[in-house]
Design a protein around this motif. Structure first.
Motif, PDB file in Angstrom:
ATOM      1  N   GLU A   1       0.858  -1.181   0.000  1.00 11.52           N
ATOM      2  CA  GLU A   1       0.000   0.000   0.000  1.00 11.52           C
ATOM      3  C   GLU A   1       0.897   1.234   0.000  1.00 11.52           C
ATOM      4  N   TRP A   2       0.790   2.031  -1.046  1.00 12.06           N
ATOM      5  CA  TRP A   2       1.749   3.111  -1.250  1.00 12.06           C
ATOM      6  C   TRP A   2       1.453   4.285  -0.320  1.00 12.06           C
ATOM      7  N   PRO A   3       2.383   4.641   0.564  1.00 10.59           N
ATOM      8  CA  PRO A   3       2.131   5.717   1.529  1.00 10.59           C
ATOM      9  C   PRO A   3       2.419   7.098   0.943  1.00 10.59           C
ATOM     10  N   ASP A   4       2.129   8.131   1.725  1.00  6.71           N
ATOM     11  CA  ASP A   4       2.399   9.491   1.279  1.00  6.71           C
ATOM     12  C   ASP A   4       3.894   9.784   1.399  1.00  6.71           C
ATOM     13  N   MET A   5       4.278  10.949   0.880  1.00  5.58           N
ATOM     14  CA  MET A   5       5.693  11.293   0.813  1.00  5.58           C
ATOM     15  C   MET A   5       6.310  11.404   2.202  1.00  5.58           C
ATOM     16  N   LYS A   6       5.550  11.862   3.182  1.00  2.00           N
ATOM     17  CA  LYS A   6       6.079  12.000   4.535  1.00  2.00           C
ATOM     18  C   LYS A   6       6.545  10.645   5.070  1.00  2.00           C
TER      19      LYS A   6
ATOM     20  N   PRO B   1      13.830  19.337  -1.741  1.00  2.00           N
ATOM     21  CA  PRO B   1      14.741  19.839  -0.713  1.00  2.00           C
ATOM     22  C   PRO B   1      14.887  18.940   0.508  1.00  2.00           C
ATOM     23  N   ALA B   2      13.827  18.257   0.933  1.00  4.15           N
ATOM     24  CA  ALA B   2      13.913  17.484   2.178  1.00  4.15           C
ATOM     25  C   ALA B   2      14.926  16.350   2.069  1.00  4.15           C
ATOM     26  N   ALA B   3      14.800  15.525   1.031  1.00  4.67           N
ATOM     27  CA  ALA B   3      15.736  14.418   0.864  1.00  4.67           C
ATOM     28  C   ALA B   3      17.138  14.922   0.543  1.00  4.67           C
ATOM     29  N   THR B   4      17.240  16.076  -0.122  1.00  4.16           N
ATOM     30  CA  THR B   4      18.554  16.657  -0.405  1.00  4.16           C
ATOM     31  C   THR B   4      19.235  17.101   0.883  1.00  4.16           C
TER      32      THR B   4
END
Length: 336
Positions: free
Chosen positions: A120-125, A178-181
């Motif tokens: 089940e694919w979750p949101d980006m968070k 930006p977050a993962a960067t």
């Protein structure tokens, strides 16, 4: 791995079968490229003519056939199909077998590769949180014995990776936001992103985010390798250089157009409906080697120090020969 500028080859796992792709990696080493990176997709971008070889065994096979070239993933998702401890074990083994030559490139994943397995694919968070926790667990397993890990998504009890290199395999984080960067700047050994998007994304968002992450962790720019996957179509025939990009039409779809598409047949249908001009917009399409050098120089000026060239055409040996002869010498002269 961050001291010098490197030029690599992207092995197109979505376009070629594993044996053929391994031959191309060997040719890349012979042609003078510094690295080979491969994506780890469970499904390709298109159904007709598509491939999706498993990256981990492929890296082992290519490592055995080569001598010096750096080999890595760009990227593998360590938080859905794989338990991060299994990733730590697999890349620990690769690192022991090919010391100093293996890179683990990771990302938060795409639904195309995970949903078909019943996930089940979750949101980006949540995807971001899983990625961060996965990297933490992998690093701990490579640095300690008997690891008991109590995370939000993953747990281990007295786990040990017995076969691991003396120097841990570097972990690169792939990101387009930006977050993962920032995460890459804080805790990774490298940062991976792709070319062909507006320059403002790199100059105003990603590069500052990487610097922010480095600063928060008390690190400096040289602590993190900066890898740009360069999408290039180079040929002495301009019509062929343009037409070669058609296979990769899905890359030109917007996130909104791709959201919720987990079937390569449907992804192919959407991509094939695009005009060739839009398909080619993600690529540097030119018959002029100086144009390719100039465009690469734009990314070098932004601070990227590891350019990995992805060519879309079916004749990869031709590309490797042309780029090694016409473009790489100019680039190496440029960076000294």
């Amino acid at each position: 791995m961050t001291g010098q500028v490197r030029f690599g080859y992207k092995a197109s796992a979505e376009q070629f079968g594993p044996a053929q792709l391994a031959d191309y990696a060997v040719l890349a080493e012979q042609a003078g490229f510094d690295s080979v990176f491969i994506s780890d997709h469970f499904q390709p971008w298109r159904h007709d003519g598509g491939h999706s070889p498993a990256a981990i065994p492929w890296l082992g096979a290519v490592g055995a056939r080569t001598e010096r070239i750096i080999l890595g993933t760009s990227v593998l998702t360590p938080s859905f199909r794989y338990h991060p401890a299994v990733v730590a074990q697999a890349f620990g083994t690769l690192g022991v077998m090919f010391p100093g030559r293996i890179v683990l490139g990771v990302g938060s994943g795409e639904s195309l590769n995970e949903v078909p397995l019943g996930i089940e694919w979750p949101d980006m968070k949540e995807r971001f949180a899983r990625l961060k926790e996965s990297v933490q667990l992998i690093q701990q397993l490579w640095g300690e014995d008997r690891v008991t890990f109590e995370g939000t998504y993953f747990r281990t009890e007295n786990a040990t990776v017995y076969d691991r290199p003396e120097t841990p395999v570097p972990i690169y984080i792939g990101a387009s936001g930006p977050a993962a960067t920032r995460l890459a700047g804080r805790m990774a050994d490298g940062f991976i992103t792709t070319s062909g998007k507006p320059r403002t994304l790199y100059a105003d968002t990603l590069v500052p985010a990487l610097a922010e992450g480095l600063d928060k962790a008390g690190r400096v720019a040289g602590d993190v390798d900066t890898l740009m996957e360069m999408k290039v179509s180079f040929d002495d025939d301009p019509d062929r250089a343009l037409a070669d990009t058609r296979f990769w039409g899905a890359l030109a779809l917007t996130p909104e157009e791709k959201t919720g598409v987990e079937d390569p047949i449907e992804m192919q249908r959407l991509a094939d409906a695009l005009p060739i001009e839009r398909v080619a917009s993600r690529w540097i399409v030119s018959t002029d080697p100086e144009e390719h050098v100039r465009r690469a120089q734009e990314y070098l000026a932004l601070g990227f120090r590891h350019l990995v060239f992805h060519a879309p055409g079916p004749d990869q040996p031709r590309f490797l020969e042309l780029y090694a002869t016409e473009v790489l010498p100019r680039l190496r002269a440029l960076v000294g």
